[in-house]
Design a protein around this motif. Structure first.
Motif, mmCIF file in Angstrom:
data_model
loop_
_atom_site.group_PDB
_atom_site.id
_atom_site.type_symbol
_atom_site.label_atom_id
_atom_site.label_comp_id
_atom_site.label_asym_id
_atom_site.label_seq_id
_atom_site.Cartn_x
_atom_site.Cartn_y
_atom_site.Cartn_z
ATOM 1 N N GLU A 1 0.842 -1.194 0.000
ATOM 2 C CA GLU A 1 0.000 0.000 0.000
ATOM 3 C C GLU A 1 0.878 1.246 0.000
ATOM 4 O O GLU A 1 2.054 1.214 0.370
ATOM 5 N N ASN B 1 -1.574 -0.505 -3.702
ATOM 6 C CA ASN B 1 -0.953 -0.083 -4.960
ATOM 7 C C ASN B 1 -0.056 -1.142 -5.580
ATOM 8 O O ASN B 1 0.503 -0.901 -6.661
ATOM 9 N N LYS C 1 1.312 -3.939 -10.481
ATOM 10 C CA LYS C 1 0.816 -2.668 -9.962
ATOM 11 C C LYS C 1 -0.708 -2.773 -9.845
ATOM 12 O O LYS C 1 -1.378 -3.201 -10.799
ATOM 13 N N SER D 1 -4.382 -0.894 -9.200
ATOM 14 C CA SER D 1 -5.052 0.396 -9.297
ATOM 15 C C SER D 1 -6.559 0.168 -9.415
ATOM 16 O O SER D 1 -7.022 -0.960 -9.630
ATOM 17 N N SER D 2 -7.322 1.265 -9.264
ATOM 18 C CA SER D 2 -8.781 1.258 -9.416
ATOM 19 C C SER D 2 -9.436 0.216 -8.518
ATOM 20 O O SER D 2 -10.300 -0.552 -8.954
ATOM 21 N N THR E 1 -7.598 -3.504 -10.942
ATOM 22 C CA THR E 1 -6.864 -3.586 -12.199
ATOM 23 C C THR E 1 -5.401 -3.877 -11.902
ATOM 24 O O THR E 1 -4.818 -3.280 -11.002
ATOM 25 N N LYS F 1 -1.380 -4.372 -13.482
ATOM 26 C CA LYS F 1 -0.419 -4.058 -14.539
ATOM 27 C C LYS F 1 0.890 -4.755 -14.203
ATOM 28 O O LYS F 1 1.509 -4.478 -13.169
#
Length: 379
Positions: free
Chosen positions: A210, A216, A232, A234-235, A323, A325
């Motif tokens: 985090e 994160n 990574k 996100s959202s 999401t 990555k």
């Protein structure tokens, strides 16, 4: 008394005429009375000059942004938007009628341009029916899961001193992934946690990092031999933040859907994510976990479905959603110093320099007593 008649009809007519609006009359000079219509031409010329002056005064193109009143500007913008929409619908109906009239002779429909179909073709895309790919999948680290020989067992933990949102996110992930357990980090290094996980027959170690009280990052380590992926995150949307969500998920093993994992790297990441779930889904629960890969972003959704009839299906999102990555894929278990990387995300020179500076500062000011902790046992 004697009454006398007074002629009032003419006066009334005059009054009525006075009430009416006076008509425009052409004013002529005294010397032009007998000119026979020459003044009319002059008046027309004057009107033309006035019209030309007014045309020059206004700008040639009108823009809504020039309106200073905010409410009036918004109304004008909405009217223009509605007009464009009407014109678009009219063109669409016109083209549809033309295609119906032409029938089989109608030209083929144009394919719309999107980000996906305009991408450069990836040379590493492979055919799933290829013999080499099938041999690699039959002999990799995840073959025992897909053959039903072993069942996954996942340990979910966080970074040091997690906040409430990260803890709730881990708890909700444990309800999505069957046979998952959440443990607090307690300041232990990952190199000390991994041997304990292997001793307790855990097949996966998932670490949620985090930053500023928000999840994160995710480290997904397959045990005992790897590989290790760093994502990574996100959202992130928890269940309370999702509108029209359904009830909490049941304990049934969900179905797993993998979309667009077509490259060599995509095959390995897809199998890494699919091995988190048991390979014998219970269709009674009607729960689906979806990993959708698009533009190198992996979107996760968790739904419950129901068949309304032979053609319609109802979907209800359960949550959470997030999401991913991919940042790096490492061979073996987690090793930040001597690990061998299969794939690393390309970053700019400025970002590399910034990371190097941060790493040097952390190494200078890091406290040496962190590695000498004795509390190295999991609860």
């Amino acid at each position: 008394m004697d009454f006398t008649e007074v002629p009032v009809a003419e006066d009334n007519k005059c009054k009525k005429r006075k009430n009416k609006k006076p008509k425009r009359k052409t004013v002529r000079a005294e010397g032009d009375e007998g000119s026979g219509g020459g003044g009319g031409v002059e008046e027309k010329e004057e009107e033309k000059m006035e019209n030309s002056q007014t045309a020059v005064a206004f700008p040639p193109t009108f823009s809504v942004s020039e309106i200073k009143n905010k409410q009036r500007r918004h109304l004008m913008f909405m009217k223009l938007k509605q007009e464009k929409r009407k014109q678009k619908m009219q063109l669409k109906k016109k083209k549809k009628k033309e295609r119906e009239a032409l029938g089989d002779k109608a030209p083929p429909k144009e394919v719309p341009k999107t980000i996906e179909n305009q991408r450069v073709y990836d040379e590493t895309t492979v055919d799933p029916e290829d013999e080499e790919v099938a041999f690699d999948e039959g002999t990799d680290e995840f073959s025992a899961y897909f053959n039903g020989l072993t069942n996954p067992k996942v340990l979910i933990t966080t970074s040091d001193r997690p906040r409430g949102r990260t803890v709730r996110f881990c708890e909700q992930l444990a309800t999505v992934i069957p046979n998952a357990h959440v443990y607090y980090r307690r300041g232990l290094a990952l190199k000390r946690i991994i041997p304990q996980c292997i001793a307790r027959n855990f097949t996966y170690l998932m670490v949620i990092n985090e930053d500023r009280k928000m999840p994160n990052g995710m480290v997904l380590c397959h045990l005992p031999d790897g590989p290790t992926a760093h994502f990574k995150v996100s959202s992130v949307r928890l269940r309370k933040e999702i509108k029209r969500r359904g009830k909490d998920p049941t304990e049934h093993s969900p179905e797993v859907i993998l979309n667009n994992f077509t490259t060599r790297l995509g095959h390995s990441i897809g199998r890494l994510l699919a091995a988190l779930f048991p390979q014998d889904p219970q269709f009674v629960g009607r729960q689906v976990a979806t990993f959708h890969n698009q533009r190198d972003f992996i979107f996760f959704r968790f739904h419950r479905y129901i068949f309304k009839n032979e053609k319609k299906v109802g979907l209800q999102e359960l949550g959470p959603r997030f999401t991913l990555k991919l940042r790096s894929l490492q061979k073996g278990t987690f090793d930040s110093k001597f690990g061998e990387y299969e794939w690393v995300l390309k970053v700019s020179f400025i970002a590399q320099t910034a990371r190097l500076v941060i790493f040097c500062i952390n190494s200078i000011f890091s406290s040496p007593h962190i590695e000498t902790k004795t509390n190295d046992e999991l609860p």
